[in-house]
Design an enzyme around this catalytic site. Structure first.
Site, PDB file in Angstrom:
ATOM      1  N   ASP A 495      22.225  83.727  74.947  1.00 38.70           N
ATOM      2  CA  ASP A 495      20.797  83.442  75.082  1.00 38.70           C
ATOM      3  C   ASP A 495      20.556  82.001  74.667  1.00 38.70           C
ATOM      4  O   ASP A 495      21.390  81.426  73.980  1.00 38.70           O
ATOM      5  CB  ASP A 495      20.016  84.321  74.090  1.00 38.70           C
ATOM      6  CG  ASP A 495      19.627  85.635  74.724  1.00 38.70           C
ATOM      7  OD1 ASP A 495      19.897  85.791  75.913  1.00 38.70           O
ATOM      8  OD2 ASP A 495      19.061  86.488  74.021  1.00 38.70           O
ATOM      9  N   ASP A 816      18.776  89.647  72.137  1.00 39.26           N
ATOM     10  CA  ASP A 816      17.869  89.990  71.043  1.00 39.26           C
ATOM     11  C   ASP A 816      16.795  90.967  71.481  1.00 39.26           C
ATOM     12  O   ASP A 816      16.256  91.694  70.676  1.00 39.26           O
ATOM     13  CB  ASP A 816      17.226  88.724  70.450  1.00 39.26           C
ATOM     14  CG  ASP A 816      16.568  87.871  71.526  1.00 39.26           C
ATOM     15  OD1 ASP A 816      16.512  88.315  72.689  1.00 39.26           O
ATOM     16  OD2 ASP A 816      16.113  86.751  71.214  1.00 39.26           O
ATOM     17  N   ASP A 820      17.856  93.726  76.586  1.00 38.16           N
ATOM     18  CA  ASP A 820      19.245  93.246  76.619  1.00 38.16           C
ATOM     19  C   ASP A 820      20.228  94.387  76.365  1.00 38.16           C
ATOM     20  O   ASP A 820      21.430  94.202  76.492  1.00 38.16           O
ATOM     21  CB  ASP A 820      19.468  92.168  75.537  1.00 38.16           C
ATOM     22  CG  ASP A 820      18.753  90.876  75.900  1.00 38.16           C
ATOM     23  OD1 ASP A 820      18.661  90.589  77.100  1.00 38.16           O
ATOM     24  OD2 ASP A 820      18.287  90.180  74.993  1.00 38.16           O
TER      25      ASP A 820
END
Length: 1191
Positions: A495, A816, A820
């Site tokens: 990310d 997070d 996901d």
């Protein structure tokens, strides 16, 4: 699931204000009433609330709590609530006692065989043939009576039993300390689980175990609910109840329709407040756990009374069982009669419970069930290789030991009865049997030494040691195998926000009133009407849980609490000298008319409020290029709205949004819209509501790159790991940040694309994803922007399933958000963010980054490679000893009818090799040099050609020395020969020298084994590992004691100084010989074969999977026949790890919910069989057919 309350309470409605004398602890409601209330859903629950309490406010009143201010922080009150309603804690299963672990260690087949042989030997040694006429038995017993040695015949049997006891105690102690370690780890995980509750009117975070009935809890997107409760205020709330009901559809919750919230369920959208009504064992999860016996070890015996159709499938436990897919859809038959009709819909409850039985026996019968219901996750890289290698070694050891026994017996029979022509007399039988028992013991000893039982121990010690140390490097490992898999990682999909950047966001540029300000403007530079609008839009349309708190210390930065993007916007309000808190007090959260919460599909959040005149106003904020397409007007410099034509939008994108994005800023658009009171808008038609907006402003938010990230990424690239950024941000922002981090370099051949383009390229005309299309993209792809969670999952799956590179890619993913989950589960290693991560993401992950920092991932890679290397070092050492000991015992037995190394000596050697060496070599600390080589890859052999060269090279040296000593040793040292000694003759110096030299050579070879890549300096960093030094010195000290004072039990005769010096000299020769071997170029030894290859390239088709399972099952069947004793050891340790994993998730109430829901974490395949109560679940990350992942 049946409720315990139902069977004990016959509930009669009471009107509020009636006599409360029957209630516990003068609360207006009992535990049973609350339990039966939580049994209900939807309209029935509402009806019950109305009948018994009128409304939720009265229920709050009965529980002596305030919906706005929550409980007071009075410790006496909280303690009273715990006593009356219970604690938010589910008692974990009792750990195994030390004696149980000893008993388990005794189940080892080789040890059992040795024990039996020793007992027979012991019994026979006390037998004397009658009349003392032993001459008739031939000369086989000659010399046995010398110096009263016959009486000492029992010593060997006793010594073997004693050494077996040592091995058992050591194994049990290791298991016990491992279990203790994980309980400690579990309690640490528990302390970190916190939840937001309102106490005394302020929101505080408390550990979930401290929640009590009557607490007002704030729930938000991504939470895992730690207790049962009733919703008292909610915004667009959707819950995933699949962990309780097996239904994967998200359930919409509202005060008017269905306010019941259950523990263990996930909040997928929205936010709200709930009144906690049941905690711990009284909550829905707790009741299920009680039925399944969370607190009782004996429960396995009790839950045989399953319904005929309920499915219990137990996966073969393995170190890598990443999801522990152990699903019991059990229903307790005795409770069936008391089932409540409203609960019929939840007939089968899928629960994850770990089997506490040993892996050896109890699970064979469940194998078949398992195959039909749970897709098997492939073994971790290391484990696949170890299993294969163990099978090979075990077979070889078994063959060698069998041949040894046969040859010894044949030789004895032919020599005695054919050549000497002795007649078999009945009174001589015990003496002959004693010989046969001795041969049998030698055979078993060969097997004991050949089979590396220490391997699972080395794996466990290495992993447990690494996990403990990784805690200090901010890696909280949830699944042991993840640590080792990380060492093989070839790709990391990271990310951007919070991982590569600091996640401390600030607004640095703003476009408002037709002007672009590169710094935050003064309030007087903005039209007052626009200023008021922007203040209200941000204050109301940000989650009320997001806020900015004054800095702790003078001159420090203010603390951002909640969503960081929203905090940046709230910071902008403060920078414009406005007060967001005043607006929120004016419009509290309860007064918000409708909230469309942020999710990855909308990429925006909207809030509707009712104005004083009855009309409505909608505020919206979101990704600028998405929200601008929904704007039809824009506020000018005078604060008035004017038309916003497509041409104007394009110009704004070019002149405002793209320049901001190219500087690495995240752009957010803020807009609003007015609605008349009449006609009432259709609030459910979101597309119409969020359109024709008036754009107020576009802001550029900066999230600086973490200082340490560029260096960490450089290390990854040097270590052969490709880093890819997968983000929801704008493509220009993503590209700018990627360049700053060093993910992309100018002039390189790489791809940056957004989710739309990615989907267009990977799908065919029918809209189906094609692997060949993904294969054209992923090798060059470095940045995927504006990606949805589905895109992330598709990319990860595409890289893992790809066959265009010879090595199957090992992918790590960071995440997070709640969405996901699928990608984290699909990845080989999923990293969740400890600070910014939601509970759902943590649940799906393998490692939690406690500091959310990318550089911690690099540490994980280093530790992972170190685990792999530690196992290789141990193998190199172990196999050298194995080869030598087996050959010596075998040839010695064939030529001299007696093994030069006695059973007890062999057991000591085994102890050095197994327990001590695994401790010494598995605790080597990692070094930066580990990051200078490429990953090993899935198919690379565990034992490289260099290691094979070392193993065989050292084996040759040791064999030459030992055979020289065996056949000409008595002449060299001028001592009596120990060959062909009678049965109970005293120990000879000759054989003692052989034993001593053998052990000392192993000790010095242990130092050689520290290096496996052909390095010359084997002492490099030796003092940084005190465990290694102390074990080598300790072993040497014990060896001196054994030789000098071991006497008859160890078959040792004390040696003089000169003999000792010669033994040491020959032992140290190992170090010199190591240098000689290092000088031989490996590439010229083409005859050497590698061993312990990984599995063949992964086939993804179902048939192949089935074949693969078939093959593994076949191997296991062989093992169960006792062909492979090593595997039992591994199995036991795996079972222990399964149990330990259970402990890891069962210590607190939320932990219990986690343990159950990790099987079903969020998006999973649900197959409902013909009967409604037979639910088969398979998790997203199980290696299934390409299309088996249901979103």
């Amino acid at each position: 699931m049946g409720d315990l309350g139902n069977s004990t309470v016959d509930f009669h409605p009471k009107k509020p204000g009636m006599d409360k004398g029957g209630h516990e602890g003068d609360f207006g409601v009992t535990v049973e009433e609350l339990c039966s209330l939580m049994e209900l859903r939807g309209p029935e629950a509402l009806q019950k609330i109305q009948e018994n309490y009128t409304d939720t406010e009265t229920l709050c009143h009965r529980l002596k709590t305030s919906p706005a201010d929550g409980l007071s922080d009075n410790p006496a009150d909280l303690e009273k609530r715990r006593q009356v309603f219970g604690m938010n804690f589910i008692p974990p299963k009792k750990p195994k006692t030390f004696l149980q672990l000893v008993w388990e260690a005794l189940q080892d087949v080789t040890l059992i065989i040795l024990e039996i042989a020793a007992i027979i030997s012991l019994g026979l040694s006390f037998y004397q043939p009658p009349g003392g006429d032993t001459e008739a038995c031939g000369n086989v017993s000659a010399g046995a009576e010398e110096e009263g040695e016959a009486e000492a015949g029992w010593i060997e049997g006793a010594a073997i039993l004693l050494s077996v006891l040592c091995v058992v105690l050591v194994t049990a102690f290791n298991d016990w300390s491992k279990e203790k370690q994980f309980r400690g780890l579990q309690s640490r995980i528990e302390q970190e689980q916190r939840f937001a509750v309102v106490r005394n009117g302020t929101v505080i975070q408390i550990p979930v175990a401290e929640m009590v009935v009557g607490d007002i809890a704030q729930i938000k997107y991504g939470d895992l609910l730690p207790a049962d409760g009733v919703l008292i205020q909610g915004n667009d709330l959707k819950i995933d109840e699949s962990s309780l009901t097996g239904e994967s559809d998200h359930v919409r919750k509202s005060i008017a329709k269905d306010p019941m919230l259950l523990s263990g369920t996930h909040v997928m959208e929205g936010s709200g407040k709930m009144l906690v009504t049941a905690v711990g064992v009284n909550s829905q999860t707790g009741i299920i756990f009680t039925l399944l016996g969370a607190g009782e070890v004996e429960e396995e015996k009790k839950d045989c009374k399953k319904e005929a159709n309920s499915n219990s499938s137990t996966q073969f436990p393995s170190v890598e069982a990443k999801d522990h897919n152990i699903i019991n859809g059990k229903q307790d038959g005795t409770l069936e009669n008391n089932q409540n009709k409203a609960k019929k819909q939840d007939e089968a409850v899928a629960m994850e419970m770990q089997p506490l039985k040993s892996a050896e026996g109890g699970e064979v019968e469940e194998k078949e069930k398992k195959k039909s219901s749970v897709a098997k996750k492939e073994k971790s890289v290391l484990q696949g290789k170890l299993t294969k290698l163990a099978v090979q070694i075990g077979k070889a050891g078994l063959v060698m030991s069998a041949i040894t026994v046969i040859i010894l017996m044949l030789y004895f029979v032919i020599e005695t009865f054919v050549i000497q022509g002795v007649v078999w007399l009945t009174e001589c039988t015990p003496i002959y049997v004693q010989y046969f028992v001795k041969f049998f013991i030698i055979g078993v000893t060969v097997l004991v030494v050949a089979v590396p039982e220490g391997l699972p121990l080395a794996v466990t010690i290495s992993l447990a040691y690494s996990v403990k140390k990784m805690m200090k490097d901010n890696n909280l490992v949830r699944h042991l195998d993840a640590c080792e898999t990380m060492g093989n990682a070839t790709a990391i999909c990271s990310d951007k926000t919070g991982t590569l950047t600091t996640n401390r966001m600030t607004v640095v540029q703003i476009y408002i009133g037709d002007q672009l300000f590169r710094n935050i403007p003064r309030p007087d530079q903005i039209n007052p009407k626009t200023l008021e609008l922007i203040t209200s839009a941000i204050s109301v349309n940000c989650a009320y849980t997001s806020k900015i708190i004054a800095a702790d210390k003078e001159g420090g930065l203010p603390k951002q609490v909640g969503n960081k993007t929203e905090c940046a916007l709230l910071g902008l309000v403060l920078d414009l000298k406005q007060e967001y808190q005043a607006v929120r007090e004016q419009i509290p959260e309860e007064k918000l008319y409708k909230v469309y919460t942020f999710n990855s599909v909308r990429k925006s959040m909207s809030t509707v409020i009712q104005m004083p005149d009855g009309s409505f106003r909608l505020y919206s904020k979101g990704a600028s290029e998405i929200l601008l397409t929904k704007c039809s007007f824009v506020l000018g410099r005078d604060g008035e709205a004017r038309a916003f034509r497509p041409r104007d939008k394009d110009e704004m994108v070019k002149k405002v949004i793209e320049p901001m994005a190219c500087e690495g800023l995240r752009t957010i658009c803020i807009a609003y819209r007015e609605f008349p009171a009449d006609p009432m808008p259709d609030w459910d038609n979101e597309t119409d509501i969020v359109s024709n907006l008036i754009c107020i402003t576009v802001v550029g938010i900066e999230d600086p790159v973490r200082a340490e990230v560029p260096e960490a990424i450089r290390k990854c690239q040097r270590a052969g790991i490709t880093v890819r950024m997968v983000t929801g941000d704008n493509i220009n922002t993503a590209r700018a940040i990627a360049a700053k981090c060093g993910i992309i370099h100018p002039g390189d051949d790489f791809l940056c694309m957004d989710g739309k383009e990615f989907n267009r390229r990977i799908r065919n005309e029918k809209g189906e994803i094609e692997q060949e299309r993904i294969d054209k993209i992923w090798p060059k792809l470095r940045v995927l922007a504006r990606s949805s969670p589905t895109d992330k999952h598709t990319l990860v799956k595409g890289i893992i399933d790809s066959t265009i590179v010879e090595q199957r890619q090992v992918v790590a993913v960071t995440g997070d958000g709640t969405n996901d989950g699928p990608a984290l589960k699909k990845a080989d290693v999923g990293f969740a963010m400890g600070i910014a991560g939601t509970d759902v993401a943590k649940e799906a992950s393998d490692i939690i980054l406690t500091d959310d920092n990318f550089s911690s991932i690099v540490k994980a890679v280093m530790w992972g490679r170190n685990v792999y290397d530690s196992i290789s070092k141990f193998l190199q050492f172990q196999l050298t000893v194995n080869v030598v000991a087996v050959i010596v015992a075998f040839t010695g037995a064939c030529i001299t009818q007696d093994s030069p190394l006695k059973a007890v000596q062999m057991l000591w050697v085994n102890l050095i090799m197994d327990t001590f060496a695994s401790l010494a070599l598995a605790t080597e600390p990692p070094t930066e040099s580990l990051l200078l080589r490429k990953p090993y890859g899935r198919n690379n052999p565990l034992i490289s050609t260099t290691m094979m060269k070392n193993i065989l090279g050292h084996a040759v040296y040791q064999l030459i020395i030992i055979f020289t000593l065996l056949f000409v040793g008595e002449r060299i040292f001028d001592i009596d020969s120990g060959r062909n000694a009678p049965l109970h003759s005293p120990p000879s110096e000759h054989y003692t020298i052989i034993f001593n030299t053998f052990v000392l050579m192993q000790l010095f070879n242990e130092i050689n084994a520290r290096k496996i890549h052909g390095e010359r300096n084997v002492f490099d960093g030796i003092f940084s590992n005190p465990i290694f030094c102390s074990i080598v010195l300790g072993t040497f000290a014990i060896q001196i004691v054994i030789v000098q004072f071991g006497g008859k039990p160890f078959s040792c005769s004390p040696l003089n100084v000169e003999q000792w010096l010669w033994c040491l000299f020959v032992g140290m020769g190992e170090l010199v010989w190591g240098q000689v071997i290092a000088s031989v170029p490996t590439h010229q030894l083409k005859c050497l074969k590698e061993a312990g290859h990984g599995s063949a390239p992964d086939m993804i088709m179902d048939e192949d999977l089935a074949e693969d399972e078939e093959e593994i099952d076949h191997a296991e069947r062989e093992l169960r026949r006792g062909q492979i004793l090593w595997f039992r050891g591994l199995n036991r340790i795996q079972t222990q790890m399964e149990v330990v994993s259970t402990f890891k998730r069962s210590g607190s109430f939320q932990g219990a919910a986690r343990r159950r829901s990790s099987v079903l974490s969020q998006l999973h395949d649900v197959t409902n069989n013909s009967t409604p109560s037979h639910v088969v679940l398979s998790t997203a990350n199980a290696t299934g057919a390409p299309g088996s992942f249901v979103l």
